[in-house]
Scaffold this motif. Sequence first.
Motif, PDB file in Angstrom:
ATOM      1  N   LEU A   1       0.808  -1.219   0.000  1.00 17.41           N
ATOM      2  CA  LEU A   1       0.000   0.000   0.000  1.00 17.41           C
ATOM      3  C   LEU A   1       0.840   1.267   0.000  1.00 17.41           C
ATOM      4  CD1 LEU A   1      -2.639  -1.067   2.701  1.00 17.41           C
ATOM      5  CD2 LEU A   1      -2.843  -1.245   0.214  1.00 17.41           C
ATOM      6  N   ALA A   2       2.136   1.121   0.290  1.00 19.65           N
ATOM      7  CA  ALA A   2       3.002   2.297   0.383  1.00 19.65           C
ATOM      8  C   ALA A   2       3.132   2.973  -0.975  1.00 19.65           C
ATOM      9  CB  ALA A   2       4.369   1.903   0.913  1.00 19.65           C
ATOM     10  N   ARG A   3       3.118   4.296  -0.945  1.00 22.51           N
ATOM     11  CA  ARG A   3       3.176   5.077  -2.186  1.00 22.51           C
ATOM     12  C   ARG A   3       4.600   5.282  -2.668  1.00 22.51           C
ATOM     13  NH1 ARG A   3       0.368  11.077  -2.804  1.00 22.51           N
ATOM     14  NH2 ARG A   3       0.865  11.403  -5.027  1.00 22.51           N
ATOM     15  N   HIS A   4       5.548   5.358  -1.728  1.00 22.66           N
ATOM     16  CA  HIS A   4       6.942   5.634  -2.081  1.00 22.66           C
ATOM     17  C   HIS A   4       7.851   4.554  -1.504  1.00 22.66           C
ATOM     18  CE1 HIS A   4       5.713   9.641  -3.428  1.00 22.66           C
ATOM     19  NE2 HIS A   4       5.086   9.801  -2.260  1.00 22.66           N
ATOM     20  N   ALA A   5       9.048   4.478  -2.062  1.00 24.58           N
ATOM     21  CA  ALA A   5      10.062   3.570  -1.523  1.00 24.58           C
ATOM     22  C   ALA A   5      10.555   4.106  -0.180  1.00 24.58           C
ATOM     23  CB  ALA A   5      11.221   3.433  -2.504  1.00 24.58           C
ATOM     24  N   ILE A   6      11.075   3.208   0.660  1.00 26.91           N
ATOM     25  CA  ILE A   6      11.447   3.608   2.014  1.00 26.91           C
ATOM     26  C   ILE A   6      12.686   4.488   2.029  1.00 26.91           C
ATOM     27  CG2 ILE A   6      10.398   1.564   3.034  1.00 26.91           C
ATOM     28  CD1 ILE A   6      13.188   0.355   3.231  1.00 26.91           C
ATOM     29  N   ASP A   7      13.509   4.439   0.985  1.00 29.69           N
ATOM     30  CA  ASP A   7      14.753   5.216   0.973  1.00 29.69           C
ATOM     31  C   ASP A   7      14.732   6.352  -0.050  1.00 29.69           C
ATOM     32  OD1 ASP A   7      14.651   3.573  -1.205  1.00 29.69           O
ATOM     33  OD2 ASP A   7      16.731   2.885  -1.073  1.00 29.69           O
ATOM     34  N   LYS A   8      13.550   6.741  -0.517  1.00 34.25           N
ATOM     35  CA  LYS A   8      13.434   7.778  -1.547  1.00 34.25           C
ATOM     36  C   LYS A   8      12.973   9.095  -0.925  1.00 34.25           C
ATOM     37  CE  LYS A   8      10.988   8.980  -5.819  1.00 34.25           C
ATOM     38  NZ  LYS A   8       9.948   8.541  -6.782  1.00 34.25           N
ATOM     39  N   PRO A   9      13.805  10.135  -0.950  1.00 26.99           N
ATOM     40  CA  PRO A   9      13.363  11.443  -0.435  1.00 26.99           C
ATOM     41  C   PRO A   9      12.306  12.046  -1.356  1.00 26.99           C
ATOM     42  CG  PRO A   9      15.758  11.285  -0.495  1.00 26.99           C
ATOM     43  CD  PRO A   9      15.232  10.134  -1.284  1.00 26.99           C
TER      44      PRO A   9
ATOM     45  N   LEU B   1       1.732  12.293   6.079  1.00 27.41           N
ATOM     46  CA  LEU B   1       2.295  12.434   7.426  1.00 27.41           C
ATOM     47  C   LEU B   1       3.604  13.202   7.411  1.00 27.41           C
ATOM     48  CD1 LEU B   1       1.606   8.893   8.954  1.00 27.41           C
ATOM     49  CD2 LEU B   1       0.250  10.984   9.181  1.00 27.41           C
ATOM     50  N   GLY B   2       3.895  13.884   6.322  1.00 30.52           N
ATOM     51  CA  GLY B   2       5.104  14.683   6.240  1.00 30.52           C
ATOM     52  C   GLY B   2       6.339  13.855   5.942  1.00 30.52           C
ATOM     53  N   GLY B   3       7.506  14.481   6.101  1.00 28.03           N
ATOM     54  CA  GLY B   3       8.780  13.825   5.826  1.00 28.03           C
ATOM     55  C   GLY B   3       9.578  13.600   7.092  1.00 28.03           C
ATOM     56  N   ASP B   4      10.558  12.701   7.000  1.00 28.64           N
ATOM     57  CA  ASP B   4      11.411  12.417   8.145  1.00 28.64           C
ATOM     58  C   ASP B   4      12.680  13.240   8.062  1.00 28.64           C
ATOM     59  OD1 ASP B   4      12.821  11.216   6.124  1.00 28.64           O
ATOM     60  OD2 ASP B   4      12.863   9.223   7.034  1.00 28.64           O
ATOM     61  N   GLN B   5      13.729  12.815   8.776  1.00 26.63           N
ATOM     62  CA  GLN B   5      14.941  13.622   8.843  1.00 26.63           C
ATOM     63  C   GLN B   5      15.666  13.708   7.506  1.00 26.63           C
ATOM     64  OE1 GLN B   5      14.824  10.532   9.634  1.00 26.63           O
ATOM     65  NE2 GLN B   5      16.790   9.505   9.474  1.00 26.63           N
ATOM     66  N   LEU B   6      15.377  12.797   6.582  1.00 27.72           N
ATOM     67  CA  LEU B   6      15.994  12.831   5.253  1.00 27.72           C
ATOM     68  C   LEU B   6      14.994  13.176   4.160  1.00 27.72           C
ATOM     69  CD1 LEU B   6      18.328   9.685   5.451  1.00 27.72           C
ATOM     70  CD2 LEU B   6      18.909  12.090   5.841  1.00 27.72           C
ATOM     71  N   GLY B   7      13.801  13.579   4.539  1.00 26.67           N
ATOM     72  CA  GLY B   7      12.783  13.926   3.561  1.00 26.67           C
ATOM     73  C   GLY B   7      12.039  12.740   2.989  1.00 26.67           C
ATOM     74  N   ARG B   8      12.151  11.574   3.604  1.00 23.39           N
ATOM     75  CA  ARG B   8      11.426  10.399   3.131  1.00 23.39           C
ATOM     76  C   ARG B   8       9.996  10.409   3.660  1.00 23.39           C
ATOM     77  NH1 ARG B   8      16.052   6.443   5.351  1.00 23.39           N
ATOM     78  NH2 ARG B   8      15.511   7.772   7.141  1.00 23.39           N
ATOM     79  N   ASP B   9       9.098   9.803   2.907  1.00 25.42           N
ATOM     80  CA  ASP B   9       7.688   9.813   3.266  1.00 25.42           C
ATOM     81  C   ASP B   9       7.468   8.998   4.537  1.00 25.42           C
ATOM     82  OD1 ASP B   9       4.939  10.088   3.215  1.00 25.42           O
ATOM     83  OD2 ASP B   9       4.639   8.425   1.823  1.00 25.42           O
ATOM     84  N   VAL B  10       6.957   9.644   5.583  1.00 22.57           N
ATOM     85  CA  VAL B  10       6.747   8.977   6.864  1.00 22.57           C
ATOM     86  C   VAL B  10       5.692   7.883   6.741  1.00 22.57           C
ATOM     87  CG1 VAL B  10       5.910   9.298   9.226  1.00 22.57           C
ATOM     88  CG2 VAL B  10       7.497  10.948   8.231  1.00 22.57           C
ATOM     89  N   LEU B  11       4.623   8.137   6.000  1.00 25.10           N
ATOM     90  CA  LEU B  11       3.555   7.154   5.861  1.00 25.10           C
ATOM     91  C   LEU B  11       4.054   5.897   5.158  1.00 25.10           C
ATOM     92  CD1 LEU B  11       0.627   6.319   6.196  1.00 25.10           C
ATOM     93  CD2 LEU B  11       0.100   7.517   4.056  1.00 25.10           C
ATOM     94  N   SER B  12       4.843   6.063   4.116  1.00 31.89           N
ATOM     95  CA  SER B  12       5.367   4.899   3.399  1.00 31.89           C
ATOM     96  C   SER B  12       6.287   4.077   4.295  1.00 31.89           C
ATOM     97  CB  SER B  12       6.120   5.345   2.140  1.00 31.89           C
ATOM     98  OG  SER B  12       5.250   5.977   1.229  1.00 31.89           O
ATOM     99  N   ARG B  13       7.130   4.738   5.055  1.00 33.49           N
ATOM    100  CA  ARG B  13       8.016   4.010   5.971  1.00 33.49           C
ATOM    101  C   ARG B  13       7.219   3.368   7.108  1.00 33.49           C
ATOM    102  NH1 ARG B  13      13.279   4.549   5.715  1.00 33.49           N
ATOM    103  NH2 ARG B  13      13.590   4.391   7.977  1.00 33.49           N
TER     104      ARG B  13
ATOM    105  N   LEU C   1       9.282  19.964  14.533  1.00 31.46           N
ATOM    106  CA  LEU C   1       9.079  20.342  13.137  1.00 31.46           C
ATOM    107  C   LEU C   1       8.012  19.477  12.476  1.00 31.46           C
ATOM    108  CD1 LEU C   1      12.821  20.848  12.123  1.00 31.46           C
ATOM    109  CD2 LEU C   1      11.138  22.601  12.715  1.00 31.46           C
ATOM    110  N   ASN C   2       8.070  18.176  12.700  1.00 30.05           N
ATOM    111  CA  ASN C   2       7.058  17.275  12.169  1.00 30.05           C
ATOM    112  C   ASN C   2       6.756  16.211  13.228  1.00 30.05           C
ATOM    113  OD1 ASN C   2       5.269  15.810  10.611  1.00 30.05           O
ATOM    114  ND2 ASN C   2       6.860  14.786   9.410  1.00 30.05           N
ATOM    115  N   PRO C   3       5.797  16.474  14.105  1.00 34.29           N
ATOM    116  CA  PRO C   3       5.514  15.513  15.177  1.00 34.29           C
ATOM    117  C   PRO C   3       5.098  14.137  14.685  1.00 34.29           C
ATOM    118  CG  PRO C   3       4.463  17.642  15.597  1.00 34.29           C
ATOM    119  CD  PRO C   3       4.969  17.682  14.192  1.00 34.29           C
ATOM    120  N   TRP C   4       4.469  14.064  13.495  1.00 27.29           N
ATOM    121  CA  TRP C   4       3.987  12.776  13.001  1.00 27.29           C
ATOM    122  C   TRP C   4       5.123  11.787  12.763  1.00 27.29           C
ATOM    123  CZ3 TRP C   4      -0.647  11.455  13.895  1.00 27.29           C
ATOM    124  CH2 TRP C   4      -1.691  12.367  13.835  1.00 27.29           C
ATOM    125  N   ALA C   5       6.307  12.259  12.510  1.00 27.12           N
ATOM    126  CA  ALA C   5       7.433  11.352  12.275  1.00 27.12           C
ATOM    127  C   ALA C   5       7.765  10.532  13.512  1.00 27.12           C
ATOM    128  CB  ALA C   5       8.662  12.147  11.822  1.00 27.12           C
TER     129      ALA C   5
END
Length: 279
Positions: free
Chosen positions: A36-44, A58-70, A241-245
Amino acid sequence: MSTPATAAPRRVPSYVVRRVAPGLLLVLVALTGPFLARHAIDKPVTAPYAPAGDGAPLGGDQLGRDVLSRLLHGGTALIGSALLVAVVVTGLATLIGCVAVLRPALGRAVERTADVAILLPPVLGIMLIALAWPDGGRLAVNTAAIVLGVPYAVRLVAGAAAPLAQSGYIEAATARGERLWYLTLRELLPNLRATVLALFGLRFVEAVYVISMAGFLQIGPQPPASDWALMVRENAPGILLNPWAVVAPGLAIALLAISVNLASSSLAPRPVRKTVTTS
Protein backbone atom coordinates in the motif's frame (compact mmCIF):
# COMPACT_ATOMS: atom_id res chain seq x y z
CA MET A 1 -43.64 -37.51 10.92
CA SER A 2 -41.57 -34.98 12.81
CA THR A 3 -38.16 -33.91 11.62
CA PRO A 4 -35.24 -34.16 14.01
CA ALA A 5 -34.24 -30.90 15.59
CA THR A 6 -30.90 -29.53 14.51
CA ALA A 7 -28.60 -27.79 16.90
CA ALA A 8 -28.34 -24.07 16.34
CA PRO A 9 -24.89 -22.87 15.30
CA ARG A 10 -22.92 -21.29 18.08
CA ARG A 11 -22.66 -17.55 17.73
CA VAL A 12 -19.47 -15.72 18.45
CA PRO A 13 -19.99 -13.38 21.42
CA SER A 14 -20.11 -9.73 20.48
CA TYR A 15 -17.39 -8.80 22.99
CA VAL A 16 -15.02 -11.23 21.23
CA VAL A 17 -15.70 -9.57 17.87
CA ARG A 18 -15.16 -6.10 19.32
CA ARG A 19 -11.84 -7.07 20.89
CA VAL A 20 -10.46 -9.29 18.12
CA ALA A 21 -11.42 -7.12 15.14
CA PRO A 22 -9.11 -4.15 15.90
CA GLY A 23 -6.11 -6.45 16.36
CA LEU A 24 -6.81 -8.36 13.16
CA LEU A 25 -7.34 -5.14 11.22
CA LEU A 26 -4.10 -3.61 12.49
CA VAL A 27 -2.11 -6.78 11.79
CA LEU A 28 -3.65 -6.99 8.29
CA VAL A 29 -2.74 -3.38 7.53
CA ALA A 30 0.79 -3.91 8.83
CA LEU A 31 1.32 -7.08 6.78
CA THR A 32 -0.09 -5.56 3.57
CA GLY A 33 1.52 -2.17 4.21
CA PRO A 34 4.45 -2.64 1.80
CA PHE A 35 1.95 -3.11 -1.03
CA LEU A 36 0.00 0.00 0.00
CA ALA A 37 3.00 2.30 0.38
CA ARG A 38 3.18 5.08 -2.19
CA HIS A 39 6.94 5.63 -2.08
CA ALA A 40 10.06 3.57 -1.52
CA ILE A 41 11.45 3.61 2.01
CA ASP A 42 14.75 5.22 0.97
CA LYS A 43 13.43 7.78 -1.55
CA PRO A 44 13.36 11.44 -0.43
CA VAL A 45 10.13 13.10 -1.54
CA THR A 46 10.01 16.22 0.67
CA ALA A 47 12.29 18.55 2.56
CA PRO A 48 13.67 17.20 5.87
CA TYR A 49 10.97 17.23 8.55
CA ALA A 50 8.47 18.73 6.12
CA PRO A 51 4.95 19.03 7.57
CA ALA A 52 2.07 16.95 6.30
CA GLY A 53 1.08 17.78 2.75
CA ASP A 54 -0.39 16.37 -0.44
CA GLY A 55 2.73 14.43 -1.43
CA ALA A 56 3.26 13.07 2.08
CA PRO A 57 0.12 12.77 4.29
CA LEU A 58 2.29 12.43 7.43
CA GLY A 59 5.10 14.68 6.24
CA GLY A 60 8.78 13.83 5.83
CA ASP A 61 11.41 12.42 8.14
CA GLN A 62 14.94 13.62 8.84
CA LEU A 63 15.99 12.83 5.25
CA GLY A 64 12.78 13.93 3.56
CA ARG A 65 11.43 10.40 3.13
CA ASP A 66 7.69 9.81 3.27
CA VAL A 67 6.75 8.98 6.86
CA LEU A 68 3.55 7.15 5.86
CA SER A 69 5.37 4.90 3.40
CA ARG A 70 8.02 4.01 5.97
CA LEU A 71 5.30 3.45 8.57
CA LEU A 72 3.51 1.00 6.25
CA HIS A 73 6.77 -0.87 5.63
CA GLY A 74 7.86 -0.94 9.28
CA GLY A 75 5.23 -3.21 10.81
CA THR A 76 5.84 -6.43 8.88
CA ALA A 77 9.19 -7.30 10.43
CA LEU A 78 8.08 -6.25 13.92
CA ILE A 79 4.92 -8.37 13.85
CA GLY A 80 6.78 -11.34 12.36
CA SER A 81 9.51 -11.15 14.99
CA ALA A 82 7.08 -10.68 17.88
CA LEU A 83 4.92 -13.56 16.64
CA LEU A 84 7.94 -15.85 16.37
CA VAL A 85 9.12 -14.93 19.85
CA ALA A 86 5.65 -15.37 21.36
CA VAL A 87 5.12 -18.79 19.76
CA VAL A 88 8.55 -20.12 20.75
CA VAL A 89 8.43 -18.76 24.30
CA THR A 90 4.87 -19.99 24.89
CA GLY A 91 5.62 -23.43 23.47
CA LEU A 92 8.85 -23.92 25.40
CA ALA A 93 7.44 -22.54 28.63
CA THR A 94 4.32 -24.71 28.39
CA LEU A 95 6.27 -27.92 27.86
CA ILE A 96 8.93 -27.13 30.46
CA GLY A 97 6.38 -25.94 33.02
CA CYS A 98 4.21 -29.05 32.63
CA VAL A 99 7.18 -31.40 32.84
CA ALA A 100 8.52 -29.52 35.86
CA VAL A 101 5.35 -30.06 37.91
CA LEU A 102 5.16 -33.74 36.91
CA ARG A 103 8.80 -34.37 37.82
CA PRO A 104 9.49 -32.54 41.13
CA ALA A 105 13.27 -33.01 40.99
CA LEU A 106 13.42 -31.40 37.57
CA GLY A 107 10.94 -28.78 38.72
CA ARG A 108 13.20 -27.61 41.53
CA ALA A 109 16.13 -27.22 39.13
CA VAL A 110 13.96 -25.32 36.64
CA GLU A 111 12.64 -23.07 39.41
CA ARG A 112 16.13 -22.15 40.63
CA THR A 113 17.32 -21.47 37.07
CA ALA A 114 14.28 -19.32 36.34
CA ASP A 115 14.76 -17.32 39.54
CA VAL A 116 18.32 -16.46 38.53
CA ALA A 117 17.41 -15.63 34.92
CA ILE A 118 14.54 -13.35 35.93
CA LEU A 119 16.99 -11.14 37.82
CA LEU A 120 18.70 -10.15 34.53
CA PRO A 121 17.24 -6.83 33.27
CA PRO A 122 15.94 -7.04 29.67
CA VAL A 123 18.05 -4.13 28.45
CA LEU A 124 21.22 -5.65 29.87
CA GLY A 125 20.38 -9.06 28.43
CA ILE A 126 19.80 -7.63 24.96
CA MET A 127 23.04 -5.67 25.08
CA LEU A 128 25.03 -8.71 26.25
CA ILE A 129 23.66 -10.91 23.46
CA ALA A 130 24.12 -8.14 20.89
CA LEU A 131 27.74 -7.60 21.96
CA ALA A 132 28.46 -11.33 21.90
CA TRP A 133 26.78 -11.62 18.49
CA PRO A 134 27.58 -8.33 16.71
CA ASP A 135 26.48 -9.53 13.27
CA GLY A 136 23.30 -11.18 14.50
CA GLY A 137 21.01 -8.27 13.66
CA ARG A 138 17.33 -9.00 14.11
CA LEU A 139 18.05 -12.68 14.78
CA ALA A 140 20.16 -11.72 17.80
CA VAL A 141 17.33 -9.54 19.14
CA ASN A 142 14.80 -12.34 18.67
CA THR A 143 17.11 -14.77 20.44
CA ALA A 144 17.52 -12.34 23.33
CA ALA A 145 13.75 -11.89 23.60
CA ILE A 146 13.27 -15.68 23.72
CA VAL A 147 16.01 -16.25 26.29
CA LEU A 148 14.68 -13.44 28.50
CA GLY A 149 11.03 -14.44 28.14
CA VAL A 150 11.15 -18.17 28.83
CA PRO A 151 12.05 -18.09 32.58
CA TYR A 152 9.13 -15.89 33.62
CA ALA A 153 6.74 -17.81 31.36
CA VAL A 154 7.87 -21.14 32.83
CA ARG A 155 7.09 -19.92 36.35
CA LEU A 156 3.65 -18.80 35.21
CA VAL A 157 2.79 -22.12 33.54
CA ALA A 158 4.19 -24.16 36.42
CA GLY A 159 2.12 -22.15 38.90
CA ALA A 160 -1.07 -22.83 36.94
CA ALA A 161 -0.25 -26.51 36.34
CA ALA A 162 0.80 -27.36 39.91
CA PRO A 163 -2.76 -27.76 41.27
CA LEU A 164 -3.73 -29.85 38.24
CA ALA A 165 -0.76 -32.17 38.74
CA GLN A 166 -2.17 -33.11 42.16
CA SER A 167 -5.66 -33.84 40.84
CA GLY A 168 -7.28 -37.25 40.70
CA TYR A 169 -7.21 -37.78 36.94
CA ILE A 170 -3.45 -37.19 36.86
CA GLU A 171 -2.95 -39.67 39.67
CA ALA A 172 -5.17 -42.18 37.87
CA ALA A 173 -3.25 -41.78 34.62
CA THR A 174 0.04 -42.17 36.49
CA ALA A 175 -1.26 -45.32 38.17
CA ARG A 176 -2.15 -46.72 34.74
CA GLY A 177 1.49 -46.32 33.78
CA GLU A 178 1.04 -43.52 31.25
CA ARG A 179 4.21 -41.94 29.94
CA LEU A 180 5.34 -38.39 30.63
CA TRP A 181 4.44 -37.13 27.16
CA TYR A 182 0.90 -38.50 27.56
CA LEU A 183 0.42 -36.81 30.91
CA THR A 184 1.70 -33.54 29.48
CA LEU A 185 -0.10 -33.43 26.13
CA ARG A 186 -3.32 -35.30 26.91
CA GLU A 187 -3.99 -34.56 30.56
CA LEU A 188 -2.43 -31.19 31.52
CA LEU A 189 -2.44 -29.12 28.34
CA PRO A 190 -6.20 -29.35 27.58
CA ASN A 191 -6.84 -27.87 31.02
CA LEU A 192 -4.36 -25.02 30.54
CA ARG A 193 -5.91 -23.43 27.45
CA ALA A 194 -6.84 -20.20 29.19
CA THR A 195 -3.39 -19.89 30.74
CA VAL A 196 -1.61 -20.62 27.45
CA LEU A 197 -3.72 -18.13 25.48
CA ALA A 198 -3.22 -15.43 28.09
CA LEU A 199 0.49 -16.22 28.19
CA PHE A 200 0.73 -15.94 24.40
CA GLY A 201 -0.85 -12.50 24.49
CA LEU A 202 1.48 -11.35 27.25
CA ARG A 203 4.55 -12.73 25.48
CA PHE A 204 3.55 -11.07 22.21
CA VAL A 205 3.16 -7.71 23.91
CA GLU A 206 6.44 -8.20 25.78
CA ALA A 207 8.17 -9.16 22.53
CA VAL A 208 6.85 -6.02 20.82
CA TYR A 209 8.26 -3.87 23.63
CA VAL A 210 11.60 -5.71 23.80
CA ILE A 211 12.14 -5.64 20.03
CA SER A 212 11.04 -2.00 19.87
CA MET A 213 13.39 -1.11 22.70
CA ALA A 214 16.23 -2.83 20.86
CA GLY A 215 15.36 -0.91 17.70
CA PHE A 216 15.32 2.35 19.65
CA LEU A 217 18.80 1.50 20.93
CA GLN A 218 19.81 0.66 17.34
CA ILE A 219 20.43 -2.97 18.26
CA GLY A 220 19.13 -5.13 15.44
CA PRO A 221 17.73 -3.22 12.44
CA GLN A 222 20.03 -0.50 11.17
CA PRO A 223 19.37 2.54 8.95
CA PRO A 224 17.99 2.84 6.33
CA ALA A 225 15.76 -0.04 7.45
CA SER A 226 12.11 0.82 8.03
CA ASP A 227 11.36 -0.02 11.67
CA TRP A 228 8.84 1.71 13.92
CA ALA A 229 11.14 1.98 16.92
CA LEU A 230 14.04 3.06 14.73
CA MET A 231 11.80 5.75 13.23
CA VAL A 232 11.14 7.14 16.71
CA ARG A 233 14.88 7.22 17.46
CA GLU A 234 15.87 8.81 14.15
CA ASN A 235 13.20 11.52 14.11
CA ALA A 236 13.20 12.50 17.79
CA PRO A 237 15.38 15.59 17.17
CA GLY A 238 12.78 17.02 14.76
CA ILE A 239 9.64 16.27 16.72
CA LEU A 240 8.74 19.97 16.92
CA LEU A 241 9.08 20.34 13.14
CA ASN A 242 7.06 17.27 12.17
CA PRO A 243 5.51 15.51 15.18
CA TRP A 244 3.99 12.78 13.00
CA ALA A 245 7.43 11.35 12.28
CA VAL A 246 7.62 10.32 15.95
CA VAL A 247 3.99 10.13 17.05
CA ALA A 248 2.80 7.86 14.22
CA PRO A 249 5.25 4.96 14.79
CA GLY A 250 4.88 5.32 18.57
CA LEU A 251 1.10 5.04 18.30
CA ALA A 252 1.45 2.06 15.95
CA ILE A 253 3.55 0.18 18.52
CA ALA A 254 1.12 0.99 21.35
CA LEU A 255 -1.99 0.08 19.35
CA LEU A 256 -0.46 -3.19 18.20
CA ALA A 257 0.39 -4.24 21.75
CA ILE A 258 -2.97 -3.20 23.22
CA SER A 259 -5.12 -4.72 20.47
CA VAL A 260 -3.35 -8.09 20.51
CA ASN A 261 -3.53 -8.23 24.31
CA LEU A 262 -7.28 -7.56 24.24
CA ALA A 263 -7.77 -10.18 21.52
CA SER A 264 -5.90 -12.89 23.41
CA SER A 265 -7.75 -12.16 26.67
CA SER A 266 -11.13 -12.36 24.92
CA LEU A 267 -10.29 -15.69 23.23
CA ALA A 268 -9.31 -17.32 26.52
CA PRO A 269 -12.09 -19.52 27.95
CA ARG A 270 -14.00 -17.80 30.71
CA PRO A 271 -14.71 -19.63 33.97
CA VAL A 272 -18.22 -20.98 34.27
CA ARG A 273 -20.29 -19.23 36.87
CA LYS A 274 -22.15 -21.56 39.20
CA THR A 275 -25.55 -20.47 40.44
CA VAL A 276 -26.47 -21.32 44.00
CA THR A 277 -30.07 -22.27 44.56
CA THR A 278 -31.67 -22.01 47.96
CA SER A 279 -34.51 -24.24 49.05
